[in-house]
Design an enzyme around this catalytic site. Structure first.
Site, PDB file in Angstrom:
ATOM      1  N   PRO A 203       0.859  -1.198   0.000  1.00  0.00           N
ATOM      2  CA  PRO A 203       0.000   0.000   0.000  1.00  0.00           C
ATOM      3  C   PRO A 203       0.888   1.239   0.000  1.00  0.00           C
ATOM      4  O   PRO A 203       1.853   1.303   0.761  1.00  0.00           O
ATOM      5  CB  PRO A 203      -0.772  -0.122   1.318  1.00  0.00           C
ATOM      6  CG  PRO A 203       0.085  -0.979   2.198  1.00  0.00           C
ATOM      7  CD  PRO A 203       0.855  -1.897   1.283  1.00  0.00           C
TER       8      PRO A 203
ATOM      9  N   ALA B  94       0.386   5.485  -0.053  1.00  0.00           N
ATOM     10  CA  ALA B  94      -0.494   6.653  -0.095  1.00  0.00           C
ATOM     11  C   ALA B  94      -0.111   7.551  -1.268  1.00  0.00           C
ATOM     12  O   ALA B  94       1.072   7.754  -1.544  1.00  0.00           O
ATOM     13  CB  ALA B  94      -0.372   7.423   1.222  1.00  0.00           C
TER      14      ALA B  94
ATOM     15  N   CYS C 256       2.259   3.434   9.711  1.00  0.00           N
ATOM     16  CA  CYS C 256       2.506   4.797   9.219  1.00  0.00           C
ATOM     17  C   CYS C 256       3.283   5.607  10.267  1.00  0.00           C
ATOM     18  O   CYS C 256       2.847   5.745  11.409  1.00  0.00           O
ATOM     19  CB  CYS C 256       1.200   5.499   8.863  1.00  0.00           C
ATOM     20  SG  CYS C 256       1.527   7.102   8.114  1.00  0.00           S
TER      21      CYS C 256
ATOM     22  N   ASN D 242       8.353  -7.491   4.175  1.00  0.00           N
ATOM     23  CA  ASN D 242       8.426  -6.218   3.452  1.00  0.00           C
ATOM     24  C   ASN D 242       9.647  -5.408   3.890  1.00  0.00           C
ATOM     25  O   ASN D 242       9.999  -5.382   5.058  1.00  0.00           O
ATOM     26  CB  ASN D 242       7.124  -5.426   3.716  1.00  0.00           C
ATOM     27  CG  ASN D 242       7.168  -4.007   3.168  1.00  0.00           C
ATOM     28  OD1 ASN D 242       6.955  -3.050   3.908  1.00  0.00           O
ATOM     29  ND2 ASN D 242       7.434  -3.858   1.898  1.00  0.00           N
TER      30      ASN D 242
ATOM     31  N   GLY E  67       7.265  -2.311  -2.486  1.00  0.00           N
ATOM     32  CA  GLY E  67       6.766  -0.939  -2.516  1.00  0.00           C
ATOM     33  C   GLY E  67       7.528  -0.090  -3.509  1.00  0.00           C
ATOM     34  O   GLY E  67       7.237  -0.086  -4.716  1.00  0.00           O
ATOM     35  N   ARG E  68       8.576   0.589  -3.021  1.00  0.00           N
ATOM     36  CA  ARG E  68       9.245   1.604  -3.842  1.00  0.00           C
ATOM     37  C   ARG E  68       9.810   1.064  -5.143  1.00  0.00           C
ATOM     38  O   ARG E  68       9.835   1.786  -6.146  1.00  0.00           O
ATOM     39  CB  ARG E  68      10.328   2.299  -3.000  1.00  0.00           C
ATOM     40  CG  ARG E  68       9.713   3.210  -1.945  1.00  0.00           C
ATOM     41  CD  ARG E  68      10.700   3.589  -0.883  1.00  0.00           C
ATOM     42  NE  ARG E  68      11.120   2.409  -0.122  1.00  0.00           N
ATOM     43  CZ  ARG E  68      12.071   2.420   0.800  1.00  0.00           C
ATOM     44  NH1 ARG E  68      12.693   3.546   1.059  1.00  0.00           N
ATOM     45  NH2 ARG E  68      12.385   1.322   1.456  1.00  0.00           N
TER      46      ARG E  68
HETATM   47  C1  LIG Z   1       5.052   6.919  -1.117  1.00  0.00           C
HETATM   48  C2  LIG Z   1       4.795   5.877  -0.057  1.00  0.00           C
HETATM   49  C3  LIG Z   1       3.549   5.784   0.523  1.00  0.00           C
HETATM   50  C4  LIG Z   1       3.289   4.811   1.490  1.00  0.00           C
HETATM   51  N1  LIG Z   1       2.021   4.689   1.997  1.00  0.00           N
HETATM   52  C5  LIG Z   1       1.719   3.654   2.811  1.00  0.00           C
HETATM   53  C6  LIG Z   1       0.376   3.395   3.202  1.00  0.00           C
HETATM   54  O1  LIG Z   1      -0.565   4.080   2.789  1.00  0.00           O
HETATM   55  N2  LIG Z   1       0.164   2.348   4.052  1.00  0.00           N
HETATM   56  C7  LIG Z   1       1.176   1.547   4.501  1.00  0.00           C
HETATM   57  O2  LIG Z   1       0.917   0.612   5.268  1.00  0.00           O
HETATM   58  N3  LIG Z   1       2.448   1.753   4.131  1.00  0.00           N
HETATM   59  C8  LIG Z   1       2.735   2.761   3.283  1.00  0.00           C
HETATM   60  N4  LIG Z   1       4.019   2.930   2.833  1.00  0.00           N
HETATM   61  C9  LIG Z   1       5.057   1.956   3.222  1.00  0.00           C
HETATM   62  C10 LIG Z   1       5.186   0.839   2.192  1.00  0.00           C
HETATM   63  O3  LIG Z   1       3.989   0.096   2.101  1.00  0.00           O
HETATM   64  C11 LIG Z   1       6.342  -0.107   2.545  1.00  0.00           C
HETATM   65  O4  LIG Z   1       6.107  -0.645   3.806  1.00  0.00           O
HETATM   66  C12 LIG Z   1       7.696   0.590   2.557  1.00  0.00           C
HETATM   67  O5  LIG Z   1       7.857   1.429   1.429  1.00  0.00           O
HETATM   68  C13 LIG Z   1       8.848  -0.431   2.600  1.00  0.00           C
HETATM   69  O6  LIG Z   1       8.807  -1.278   1.477  1.00  0.00           O
HETATM   70  P1  LIG Z   1       9.810  -1.080   0.208  1.00  0.00           P
HETATM   71  O7  LIG Z   1      11.224  -1.138   0.770  1.00  0.00           O
HETATM   72  O8  LIG Z   1       9.501  -2.219  -0.703  1.00  0.00           O
HETATM   73  O9  LIG Z   1       9.498   0.260  -0.369  1.00  0.00           O
HETATM   74  C14 LIG Z   1       4.314   3.922   1.892  1.00  0.00           C
HETATM   75  C15 LIG Z   1       5.576   4.039   1.333  1.00  0.00           C
HETATM   76  C16 LIG Z   1       5.834   4.988   0.353  1.00  0.00           C
HETATM   77  C17 LIG Z   1       7.211   5.058  -0.264  1.00  0.00           C
END
Ligand SMILES: Cc1cc2nc3c(=O)[nH]c(=O)nc-3n(C[C@H](O)[C@H](O)[C@H](O)COP(=O)(O)O)c2cc1C
Length: 333
Positions: free
Chosen positions: A17, A19, A102, A202, A226-227
């Site tokens: 997810p 935002a 969050c 994650n 995510g990213r």
């Molecule tokens: C732009 C952005 C928005 C995010 N919004 C949410 C969100 O709405 N809910 C949530 O649980 N995590 C949110 N996260 C966290 C990601 O879901 C994830 O846990 C985090 O980016 C680590 O994973 P990654 O290393 O694959 O990016 C957000 C991360 C980013 C970069």
């Protein structure tokens, strides 16, 4: 196979997810690239309870995105339960997820998001209340802890399980880390060993090989990306393929990236409107164009675009230039 409650998920690759990113336009695109499960951006429980127009629009789900997990956040039991009931009865989401990760002060100040991580008993109480109120499976996405002194990941995940939660997604960072430092996969492994519900790992999955390594090293049931998927749904496709066949597919061409960027733009226009969509696409476009030769040349112009037509002309121009360069390199090479 990854199964959450009675929802069967065809592969272990999950879109995180995010935002401001994971609306229907992006999710559907990522789904078409093979994601087993897509997660929607977090939605405020109070926004749902008070029927805020913008919040209501965030609940839109295209049937083709399913299975889909819709995430709510909040800090108070009454509104969280009411919002969950609304999602349960009025949306075609398959899973209701609760945000406990969050890190943003605006959210944690309201006792929501990562604030929960300090209080395993509250986790049990709140998750139980939501589980009792809805039919759909309830899951939780959390961080490992608040800070290095308060890492309650194992206890917190056990509380989710005891409360009737059907899966937990664990981001291997503390709240204090925000998005910095390294995600701790050792703690993700400890969580996996401590509960019987599926655990989705994650944090720091940047390549298909990382995904495989996370599955192997931690034993998790799914990997959440995510990213690395921003402007890059191929990351999802390449990961699914790598896990299934062991083959590492190449990166997309500039033309492919730009075609999908335009598809994403058109879906966002259909979802919102041209004015909003073109502005929102500025950040996505920068992500799609990462690694495309000549991208710096159009960056400023893209950030000044206000219409689909202008943006598409710029993108197609860039794709044509990149194709020319690729061709001439082939001839020279
Ligand atoms: C732009 C952005 C928005 C995010 N919004 C949410 C969100 O709405 N809910 C949530 O649980 N995590 C949110 N996260 C966290 C990601 O879901 C994830 O846990 C985090 O980016 C680590 O994973 P990654 O290393 O694959 O990016 C957000 C991360 C980013 C970069």
């Amino acid at each position: 196979m990854l199964k959450i409650g009675d929802i069967e998920i065809k592969n272990p690759v999950v879109l995180a997810p995010m935002a401001g990113v994971c609306n229907s336009a992006f999710r559907l695109t990522v789904k078409e690239f093979g994601a087993g499960l897509v997660c929607a951006e977090m939605v405020s429980d109070k926004g749902i309870v008070f029927k805020n127009e913008k919040t209501m629009n965030m609940l839109y789900i295209d049937e083709r995105e399913k299975p889909l997990s819709l995430q709510i956040f909040g800090g108070e039991k009454d509104t969280l339960v009411e919002a969950a009931k609304f999602v349960d009865q009025n949306t075609n989401a398959d899973i209701i997820d609760i945000n406990m990760g969050c890190p943003v002060p605006k959210i944690t100040k309201c006792d929501a998001g990562a604030k929960w991580l300090l209080d395993p008993n509250k986790i049990y109480e709140m998750v139980s209340a939501v589980v009792d109120a809805v039919e759909k499976p309830v899951t939780v996405k959390m961080r490992i802890g608040w800070d290095d002194e308060h890492i309650f990941a194992v206890k917190n995940a056990q509380m989710v399980e005891r409360a009737g939660g059907k899966a937990v997604a664990m981001h291997g960072r503390t709240r204090v880390q925000m998005y910095e430092g390294k995600a701790n996969w050792d703690i993700i492994r400890e969580v996996k060993q401590a509960v019987n519900i599926p655990v989705i790992g994650n944090g720091d999955v940047q390549t298909p090989q990382d995904a495989k390594r996370m599955l192997e090293e931690t034993g998790v049931d799914g990997v959440m990306i995510g990213r690395a998927a921003l402007g890059n749904p191929w990351m999802i496709y390449r990961t699914v393929q790598y896990l299934e066949t062991g083959k590492l597919l190449g990166e997309p061409s500039a033309r492919e990236k730009i075609d999908v960027c335009i598809l994403h733009l058109d879906r966002l226009i259909a979802l919102k409107n041209e004015h909003i969509a073109v502005r929102e696409m500025r950040k996505h476009t920068a992500w799609y164009l990462k690694g495309v030769r000549g991208n710096a040349r159009v960056r400023n112009a893209i950030n000044e675009c206000n219409t689909r037509e202008d943006l598409v002309i710029l993108l197609n121009g860039l794709a044509a230039d990149a194709e020319e360069m690729e061709k001439s390199q082939l001839i020279v090479g």
